[in-house]
Design a protein around this motif. Structure first.
Motif: not given
Length: 252
Positions: A62-89
């Motif tokens: 039984k897992i009361i507080v899932n620290f692995i899940s919390l860790y992945t959620q926090i790290v994922l937001r930092n590694l991939f924050a928003k939808e990618p876009r390209v800028m051509l010039s």
């Protein structure tokens, strides 16, 4: 796997001898044995990430507080924050309109390809072992596999689950791979009607999820199903193996 149907795509203008499919199949089977330990460790980590409340097949305790899940959620937001876009010039003033049009088209295309979801999934996969993204021109099989979300002949990108991935484990570096590829399911009727595959396609039979590859291991995608018992598909499907041979510039 030695009885799989085959489709060969060659680079235009390049001559290459026909690969020995029996040796390729044996090499794939060897790689599956080599990577079995890593697949098992990955499954154990994903079970802990899912937690004991997700399914009877996941965490035993039984897992009361899932620290692995919390860790992945926090790290994922930092590694991939928003939808990618390209800028051509460009420095050419006469080409500004064309470049702006291309930039707009690429950004719309990436949204249609669900590239943000693909990148996010690959980053999440990398937290557990490795993130694998396949970038290619879609075949009818790829189109069917994606639920017809991409049309045949269009570029696409999709995540490859490590349970479905195989590669040349004898190579010391990635650029020395003799082959790399993955397994995927397709509608059986579509493969039988596709003349680009060999005549062996007529002998293919439906395959269930629990019969896949006969490796004896349980893919992560089956977590939560074992408690139900049995597996029933709505449509008949067949599992294919697609391999890229870098030295030959071929996809088989």
């Amino acid at each position: 796997m030695s009885g799989m149907a085959t489709m060969t795509i060659r680079e235009p203008g390049r001559k290459a001898s026909r690969p020995k499919y029996d040796k390729l199949c044996r090499a794939i089977e060897h790689n599956r044995k080599v990577t079995e330990f890593f697949r098992e460790q990955r499954r154990r980590a994903i079970k802990l990430h899912a937690g004991s409340n997700w399914s009877e097949d996941t965490a035993d305790k039984k897992i009361i507080v899932n620290f692995i899940s919390l860790y992945t959620q926090i790290v994922l937001r930092n590694l991939f924050a928003k939808e990618p876009r390209v800028m051509l010039s460009t420095d050419d003033r006469d080409s500004l309109a064309a470049v702006e049009g291309m930039q707009s088209w690429v950004n719309r295309k990436m949204v249609r390809m669900n590239i943000a979801e693909t990148f996010e999934r690959s980053v999440l996969d990398s937290l557990f072992l490795i993130g694998i993204v396949k970038v290619a021109i879609a075949t009818p099989g790829d189109s069917a596999h994606s639920g017809w979300g991409v049309e045949a002949g269009e570029p696409f990108a999709e995540c490859i689950d490590f349970d479905d991935f195989f590669y040349d484990s004898t190579a010391k570096k990635r650029d020395q791979f003799q082959f790399a590829g993955h397994f995927y399911r397709c509608p059986l009727d579509m493969i039988r009607d596709d003349q680009r595959y060999s005549k062996m396609r007529k002998d293919l039979v439906p395959i269930s999820e629990y019969q896949r590859r006969g490796s004896g291991d349980d893919p992560v995608s089956e977590l939560g199903r074992n408690a139900v018992g049995g597996y029933e598909e709505f449509e008949d499907t067949v599992e294919l193996a697609e391999a890229y041979l870098p030295w030959r510039k071929m996809v088989c």
